[in-house]
Design a protein around this motif. Structure first.
Motif, PDB file in Angstrom:
ATOM      1  N   ARG A 143       0.823  -1.216   0.000  1.00 41.77           N
ATOM      2  CA  ARG A 143       0.000   0.000   0.000  1.00 41.77           C
ATOM      3  C   ARG A 143       0.850   1.257   0.000  1.00 41.77           C
ATOM      4  N   GLU A 166      -8.971   3.272   0.226  1.00 43.20           N
ATOM      5  CA  GLU A 166      -9.442   2.043  -0.417  1.00 43.20           C
ATOM      6  C   GLU A 166     -10.879   1.796   0.023  1.00 43.20           C
ATOM      7  N   SER A 167     -11.778   1.791  -0.924  1.00 42.92           N
ATOM      8  CA  SER A 167     -13.173   1.510  -0.602  1.00 42.92           C
ATOM      9  C   SER A 167     -13.325   0.042  -0.213  1.00 42.92           C
ATOM     10  N   LYS A 177     -12.328  -1.219   2.635  1.00 41.99           N
ATOM     11  CA  LYS A 177     -11.455  -1.492   3.762  1.00 41.99           C
ATOM     12  C   LYS A 177     -11.980  -0.790   5.014  1.00 41.99           C
ATOM     13  N   ASN A 197      -9.324   3.299   4.791  1.00 41.57           N
ATOM     14  CA  ASN A 197      -7.881   3.415   4.589  1.00 41.57           C
ATOM     15  C   ASN A 197      -7.190   2.463   5.560  1.00 41.57           C
ATOM     16  N   ALA A 256     -13.566   5.201   0.504  1.00 41.63           N
ATOM     17  CA  ALA A 256     -12.157   5.585   0.401  1.00 41.63           C
ATOM     18  C   ALA A 256     -11.921   7.018   0.854  1.00 41.63           C
TER      19      ALA A 256
END
Length: 542
Positions: free
Chosen positions: A80, A208-209, A211, A215, A269
């Motif tokens: 990441r 990040e959608s 998660k 994020n 996100a």
């Protein structure tokens, strides 16, 4: 009128594509600051190495090289972090590429202008659209030398552009150059070094959608807890499971806090960036996310209730309210700002002026009309010659900052913004409206008249106002009464439609339909005098 350029059509400016909010990280411990400096320094060195690789690739860069760069970085941090670093490097290269193109266009404009001036005889005067010749042989010689210098720079810039070469500095070129001028910047070497290291740190992570809290790298919980996923070489510094470090500070967003809370609750996100303000000795957390494109309202709907015409100047915004017919209403307003001092002070001044303008427009339910200004090609000394004061004037106008701030702040308040072509607004506004709007107690400035011209253009009306003929010629036998309609316009002498609502004078019932039909009125020489229902004169016997 044949020499005038074609005007662009007014349009409703679309809203912003993203949102960024910032909050201070208060009550950080010395250990927290040390960990942030170590993580930021380690990732910053990786970002510098990756940026060098991206610039070396130039135009030959492709998705395979991007994946290879990310794979090299993953072993020294995480997947990441590597994704955020490679994306930031690509964005920085693209920004430098656009700046190189703008510099290339500026050099081309300078070469064309100087070549044109040198081709004219010495002392020949120019026009409004083209510069004249040099004033003396000495100036001609100096301009010829400058032409050769610009041609050399242009040749080098074109070669760099074709090869995809860019020149970027992580931390900022201005801060790098200030190292050689510490006496003029009033900085010590230690202070400069602190700013340089803070500017080259890398502590930003893409969202990040899907998660947890949007994020995984920099995570912020709904109660304000901030945790950072440590890179592999610094995993021994973790104070939480799974190689994470939890800061002692708690963060809360005062602005758009509800929107931020809704996003992290839905695991959408959100990108975060942690940075240090070395001047104040504070740490900040910036959260940002993209907004979906929203369909703007139609132009006719934005014009329905009238609008506010705004003229942008170097030290103030001149505004005047106009109704839907293009008539100025009330008195003009001026929203001043001071653009001296630091960048933060200038930005605060612009925001303060804009929020006063927007609150005034919101109280009256009006849209805002502004000029679509772009002085990119208008600041060169080749364009305006020795008019240094004028060049400083247009260079000091915060067009880009005003445009970005106005669009984002107006979208938050639901106020439409209409952009118009800026051509001739100041000149025609002063010609047709400055004197007409002046009164015994109010002196209309050129900027106020320009605001009226901008508003009328946004409403779709011509800037030229209606003018009546002299009193001696206000009879229909001398032609039409105003310049709005020519003799060939069909229906110009027809009945005007009855507009419901209060009038300036009372109209008896049944008279509104034939108010223009002079045959239906008792006028001398009209057929109504000879109708059968006309009352006869009294007999002589009475």
């Amino acid at each position: 009128m044949g020499g005038l350029r074609e005007m662009a059509v007014p349009f409703v400016v679309p809203g912003p594509s993203g949102v960024a909010i910032r909050a201070r990280l208060k009550h950080l411990t010395a250990g927290d600051e040390e960990v942030l400096c170590l993580v930021g320094g380690h990732l910053g060195s990786l970002a510098s190495r990756d940026l060098k690789a991206r610039c070396a690739a130039g135009l030959a860069h492709d998705s395979e090289r991007w994946a290879r760069r990310k794979q090299v970085l993953t072993g020294e941090c995480s997947s990441r972090w590597a994704g955020s670093i490679t994306r930031a490097s690509h964005d920085q290269w693209a920004l430098a590429r656009r700046g190189r193109l703008a510099h290339l266009h500026s050099l081309q404009a300078g070469v064309r202008t100087i070549a044109h001036r040198l081709s004219l005889p010495v002392g020949e005067k120019g026009s409004k659209r083209a510069p004249g010749g040099c004033r003396s042989r000495q100036e001609w010689f100096a301009k010829s030398r400058r032409l050769h210098a610009l041609e050399d720079r242009l040749q080098a810039a074109q070669a760099d552009w074709q090869a995809g070469v860019v020149r970027v500095v992580r931390g900022g070129r201005r801060l790098l150059n200030s190292r050689h001028h510490l006496d003029t910047t009033h900085l010590t070497e230690a202070q400069w070094r602190t700013r340089w290291q803070a500017g080259r740190r890398f502590l930003q992570a893409d969202g990040e959608s899907g998660k947890r809290y949007g994020n995984e790298t920099i995570r912020v919980t709904p109660d304000g807890e901030v945790s950072v996923k440590l890179p592999a070489p610094l995993a021994h510094l973790a104070n939480a499971p799974h190689g994470r470090y939890v800061l002692a500070a708690r963060v809360s967003f005062a602005y758009r806090g509800e929107q931020w809370a809704d996003r992290i609750t839905a695991n959408r996100a959100i990108a975060y960036r942690i940075h240090e303000d070395t001047v104040r000795g504070r740490w900040y957390l910036t959260a940002s996310w993209t907004l979906p494109p929203v369909q703007t309202i139609p132009l006719e709907a934005a014009r329905a209730n009238g609008l506010v015409g705004v003229d942008t100047n170097a030290d103030h915004l001149a505004a005047w309210r106009l109704d839907e017919h293009g008539n100025p209403v009330g008195a003009p307003l001026r929203f001043s700002y001071d653009l001296t001092g630091t960048a933060g002070h200038r930005d605060a001044q612009v925001r303060h002026a804009l929020i006063r303008l927007l609150h005034w427009a919101r109280r009256h339910g009006l849209a805002i009309a502004v000029e679509d200004l772009d002085f990119t090609a208008e600041k060169t000394r080749e364009k305006h010659g020795r008019k240094k004061r004028f060049r400083n004037l247009i260079s000091g106008m915060p067009t880009a900052r005003l445009r970005a701030r106005l669009v984002s702040m107006a979208a938050e308040l639901g106020i439409p913004v209409i952009a118009v072509d800026p051509a001739y607004t100041s000149r025609w506004g002063a010609q047709h409206w400055q004197k007409a709007l002046a009164t015994a107690t109010r002196k209309t400035s050129r900027h106020d008249a320009a605001a009226v011209a901008i508003g009328r253009r946004a409403l779709g009306h011509p800037i030229r106002r209606r003018t009546a003929p002299p009193p001696a010629h206000r009879s229909d036998e001398q032609g039409h009464r105003t310049v709005q309609a020519g003799s060939a316009v069909p229906g110009r002498e027809g009945h005007r439609p009855r507009i419901p609502g209060p009038r300036t004078r009372s109209v008896p019932p049944g008279r509104g339909a034939n108010a223009v039909d002079q045959n239906a009125q008792h006028r001398s020489g009209r057929s109504a005098e000879h109708e059968s229902w006309q009352q006869d004169s009294l007999p002589p016997s009475l």
